[in-house]
Design a protein around this motif. Structure first.
Motif, mmCIF file in Angstrom:
data_model
loop_
_atom_site.group_PDB
_atom_site.id
_atom_site.type_symbol
_atom_site.label_atom_id
_atom_site.label_comp_id
_atom_site.label_asym_id
_atom_site.label_seq_id
_atom_site.Cartn_x
_atom_site.Cartn_y
_atom_site.Cartn_z
ATOM 1 N N THR A 187 0.849 -8.660 9.584
ATOM 2 C CA THR A 187 0.122 -7.748 9.866
ATOM 3 C C THR A 187 0.855 -6.884 10.872
ATOM 4 N N ASP A 188 1.645 -7.095 11.410
ATOM 5 C CA ASP A 188 2.320 -6.194 12.371
ATOM 6 C C ASP A 188 3.698 -5.616 11.574
ATOM 7 N N ILE B 267 5.124 -5.585 7.560
ATOM 8 C CA ILE B 267 4.755 -6.114 6.374
ATOM 9 C C ILE B 267 6.058 -6.020 5.291
ATOM 10 N N GLU C 249 5.382 -0.235 12.499
ATOM 11 C CA GLU C 249 4.111 -0.031 13.269
ATOM 12 C C GLU C 249 3.014 0.629 12.529
ATOM 13 N N MET D 48 2.333 0.757 9.320
ATOM 14 C CA MET D 48 1.673 -0.016 8.398
ATOM 15 C C MET D 48 0.780 -1.346 8.863
ATOM 16 N N ALA D 49 0.916 -1.465 10.455
ATOM 17 C CA ALA D 49 0.137 -2.589 10.744
ATOM 18 C C ALA D 49 -1.213 -2.727 10.452
ATOM 19 N N SER D 50 -1.857 -3.820 10.210
ATOM 20 C CA SER D 50 -3.215 -3.803 9.979
ATOM 21 C C SER D 50 -3.869 -5.222 10.824
ATOM 22 N N GLN D 51 -5.079 -5.065 10.983
ATOM 23 C CA GLN D 51 -6.122 -5.924 11.473
ATOM 24 C C GLN D 51 -6.358 -7.565 10.858
ATOM 25 N N TYR D 52 -5.955 -7.694 9.649
ATOM 26 C CA TYR D 52 -6.235 -8.803 9.108
ATOM 27 C C TYR D 52 -6.195 -9.986 9.821
ATOM 28 N N CYS E 167 -8.350 -10.557 12.085
ATOM 29 C CA CYS E 167 -8.745 -9.851 13.072
ATOM 30 C C CYS E 167 -7.977 -9.798 14.284
ATOM 31 N N LEU F 224 -3.781 -4.757 16.972
ATOM 32 C CA LEU F 224 -2.804 -3.936 16.558
ATOM 33 C C LEU F 224 -1.690 -3.986 17.364
#
Ligand SMILES: *Cc1c(COP(=O)(O)O)cnc(C)c1O
Length: 379
Positions: free
Chosen positions: A297-298, A300, A362, A364-368, A370, A373
């Protein structure tokens, strides 16, 4: 890197070395100093960290945007509107309208239906939209399938043989001004011969258009120059001199013609690292796992492109070396940064740096799962 300061920081986070960024930008400026008709645009999609964007804008680079959000970012960070180009296969009406209002330099048009809509929206505002057509030159960039864009069967751009009809159509539309051709063959290109091939295609196309009485004011050769992910310290700044020399030597330019470059990765990749803390070292039966607090998520890229990043043990660089699988905490088996990676033996609490992460990191980071970021430090 000031690691004692990092010890107090919440991990994971991105670290940007702004001195290296400055040096990289200076190197580009030096390599293009003898070519006043060369203009470099920064591809914002690689990284939009505030401090990074500000420095690039101050350096006088243009901006290559692929969404209304990126145009807004570029505008807020001081890129001049007439130095902003807007590419992308799916420009929404609101994005086109915003770009028209700002008076951007150029829309890089990727299909004929898009051309018609830009004309219609520009007519509504009584404006003339400057457009370039994105053409697939059918050059193999010899890079990862997910980042090859210049081959014929591709969602991007128009096929080579559709160039002339597109230019003719543009000439017949009252609110469109044709200003150039755009090519982007892929990303992380390390075989510079691909660019030589691109130049040859452009020269051929240009000659055939000339026979039809068409002059192309601007040639946009895209971006894609690769960086050294395996040894970032030996090649912190990409070989811009060799890259630009190819275009100086191979492109047959006409009087008054300008050349645009759209570099993303090669400008920002090496100045960024993802800093993460070791949570656990788990002894498997045949493997040892280093479990860190950063995940896909940080960063990818390893999961998405199978890419590798050098991993430094910042806390114990002198520890005896051993082989590990370095993995994140995300509930996906692709959440693996490296397998059988030889590094100074880490222990719980050690800080690790995933190097060359400034581009497509950074942003492309997501909150998958939960997750929060990652933030960043730039100095
Ligand atoms: C992504 C992109 C770029 C930048 O690519 P890099 O590999 O980061 O240099 C340039 N132009 C277009 C049209 C793009 O989509």
């Amino acid at each position: 890197m000031n690691i004692s300061r990092f010890a107090l920081c919440e991990t994971p986070f991105y670290y940007y070395n702004l001195t290296l960024l400055q040096q990289t930008l200076d190197s580009i400026t030096a390599a293009t100093a003898d070519s006043p008709n060369f203009h470099v645009h920064y591809a914002l999609k690689a990284c939009v960290a505030h401090e990074v964007l500000q420095i690039i804008a101050q350096h006088g680079f243009g901006a290559d945007c692929v969404s209304g959000g990126e145009i807004e970012m570029a505008h807020q960070h001081g890129f001049a509107a007439n130095d902003i180009v807007f590419a992308g296969v799916g420009k929404a009406d609101w994005e086109i309208l915003r770009a028209l209002d700002l008076g951007i330099q150029c829309f890089n048009v990727e299909s004929l239906p898009e051309l018609e809509i830009i004309n219609e929206l520009a007519a509504r505002k009584n404006l003339v939209a400057r457009v370039a057509f994105r053409i697939n030159p059918n050059v193999d960039a010899h890079t990862h399938a997910k980042i090859t864009t210049g081959l014929n069967e591709n969602k991007f751009g128009l096929a080579l043989e559709d160039t002339l009809p597109a230019i003719r159509r543009a000439a017949s539309l009252t609110n469109i001004q044709f200003i150039g051709l755009h090519f982007h063959i892929g990303s992380q290109i390390t075989k510079l011969d691909s660019y030589r091939e691109l130049c040859i295609r452009i020269n051929e196309l240009q000659s055939s258009l000339e026979e039809e009485g068409i002059f192309v004011p601007t040639l946009n050769v895209g971006g894609g120059l690769g960086v050294n992910y395996t040894a970032p310290d030996t090649e912190a700044i990409p070989d811009f001199a060799s890259y630009f020399t190819i275009f100086k030597q191979e492109l047959q330019l006409r009087e008054g013609q300008s050349v645009h470059f759209e570099l993303g990765r090669s400008i920002v990749a090496q100045c960024g690292s993802l800093i993460s803390r070791v949570l656990y070292v788990k002894e498997g039966h045949s493997k040892r796992f280093v479990i860190v607090d950063a995940g896909m998520t940080d960063l990818i890229r390893p999961a998405m492109y199978g890419s590798t990043h050098q991993i430094d043990n910042l806390s114990h660089p002198e520890a005896p070396k051993a082989s590990f699988d370095v993995v994140g905490p995300i509930c996906e088996s692709s959440d693996v940064f490296a397998t059988d990676y030889v590094m100074p033996t880490p222990q719980r609490g050690d800080l690790l740096a995933f190097r060359s992460a400034g581009a497509y990191g950074e942003i492309m980071a997501s909150q998958y799962n939960c997750r929060r970021l990652p933030g960043h430090i730039a100095e």
